[in-house]
Design a protein around this motif. Structure first.
Motif: not given
Lengths: 154, 256
Positions: B225-233
């Motif tokens: 989830v952390i990486k998903l947020t980062e990649s969407l950002l």
């Protein structure tokens, strides 16, 4: 069935992977081994194009191919598989998909945003399943071999 | 056995592995194996992309915990390989802790990176290779190479200023799109959209979004989830940057 220009992207993928080797600090022979893995992944993708119509399925098989190659390379070179896999991913990963998706989001095209988003996630999922399947298989094999060795010792 | 020293050693090794770009499961496993090799039975390791927590309790002693916070970092496969190698040797040989520390420090000091001009050239190659990959011609490829070169320089200087990932990506996308439109207007490239698509491959979080799915499927949901947020950002940052540049050129000069 196949045309030569279809295979040119493999060459471009090779060059792109070489460039990323420099950024990820992969050196020496590994540079070539890992880059060839990247080009190999795209080759599998191109070869499957006339056979499989869904691109998500093609991405899955490409992921399986690159991880088998990466596991073998890691075994021979006695290095962790991370570097090879990370690099071989590069031509396959849906980077442009995320960009397109966010572009649609910003310009307010909700339908296109949802469609690209789901497609991107689908590709990422297919790649992940392909890689995980191979790495889990290798892991199980390792455990079986280790147990056999233990039994023989006794 | 000095358990505090052992804990420091293990958490440092795990921290460095995570910093060099090791996967979550690799970091957790390496630290756990190392602690087991030194005879610690009850230990817990928890890693997410931004943090590493190692706790152990030795018989007859108070339980101790170490927390390491991870700032944003660059991938360094060479160091990952030598750290992984070191971990394997330490697990097999379990040398005295002072020896192990010396060996860890030796690995950490032995840092070799490609020279800055070589890295910038690598950025140029990324654009040069990815533009024809998406269907651009030779002129487009060269323009795209120029754009990624600009991205590389931009990222380097933003790094020096200590900017965060989001603004770095916006700036990168902005510079790339502006340059792409400029070069197309000057007649060097034909398709500004292909040039931009090729150029932003130096920025896109493609590997990250694939690792997201892998982490989630492997059971490291929080990391995913952390990486998903980062990649969407990051994706949003690129889209914002290029969108800004394209709107600007359209409004100010009527091109793009």
């Amino acid at each position: 069935m196949y045309h030569l220009p279809d295979f040119l992207p493999c060459l471009y993928a090779l060059v792109a992977c070489m460039a990323f080797c420099i950024l990820y600090n992969i050196r020496g022979a590994d540079m070539l081994i890992a880059s060839v893995d990247g080009a190999f992944g795209w080759l599998v993708f191109v070869l499957l194009t006339p056979v499989v119509s869904s691109d998500v399925v093609r991405y899955f098989f490409s992921a399986v191919a690159i991880s088998v190659y990466a596991e073998i390379a890691a075994r021979i070179r006695k290095h962790p598989v991370t570097g090879y896999l990370l690099l071989a991913y590069i031509p396959l990963v849906p980077g442009a998909g995320i960009y397109n998706m966010m572009e649609f989001c910003i310009s307010g095209q909700q339908d296109a945003f949802a469609a690209t988003g789901l497609h991107t996630l689908g590709i990422a999922g297919a790649l992940a399943v392909g890689v995980l399947m191979v790495s889990s298989g290798v892991r199980m094999y390792n455990i079986i071999v280790a147990r056999r060795a233990l039994r023989k010792k006794r | 056995m000095d358990y505090e020293k052992l804990l420091s050693l293990c958490s440092e090794l795990g921290y460095r592995l995570l910093e060099s770009g090791g996967e979550i499961y690799r970091v957790e496993e390496s630290v756990r194996y190392l602690l087991h090799a030194y005879g610690v039975e009850t230990c817990d390791v928890f890693a997410i992309p931004s943090c590493l927590i190692v706790g152990l309790s030795a018989p007859g002693q108070k339980p101790i915990t170490r927390v390491r916070r991870m700032p944003s970092h660059e991938i360094d496969i060479r160091r990952l390989e030598s750290l992984n190698n070191l971990c394997r040797h330490l697990c097999a040989e379990t040398p005295p802790l002072d020896d192990a520390w010396t060996r860890l420090n030796a690995v950490l000091c032995d840092q070799v990176q490609f020279a800055f001009p070589v890295q910038i050239f690598a950025y140029f190659l990324i654009g040069l290779a990815f533009c024809p990959f998406f269907g651009g011609g030779l002129g487009d490829a060269l323009c795209s190479g120029g754009c990624t070169l600009a991205i590389g320089l931009c990222l380097h200087f933003m790094d020096r200023l200590g900017t965060n990932l989001f603004f770095k990506t916006i700036a990168g996308g902005f510079v790339a799109a502006l340059l792409a439109v400029g070069l197309t207007v000057c007649g060097f490239g034909l398709h500004s959209d292909l040039i931009i698509t090729g150029a932003i491959m130096a920025l896109v979080p493609g590997i990250m979004i694939t690792n997201v799915m892998r982490d989630i499927m492997a059971g490291d949901t929080l990391s995913g989830v952390i990486k998903l947020t980062e990649s969407l950002l990051t994706g949003g940052g690129i889209a914002l940057g290029t969108g800004l540049a394209l709107t600007m050129t359209r409004v100010l000069w009527g091109v793009g």
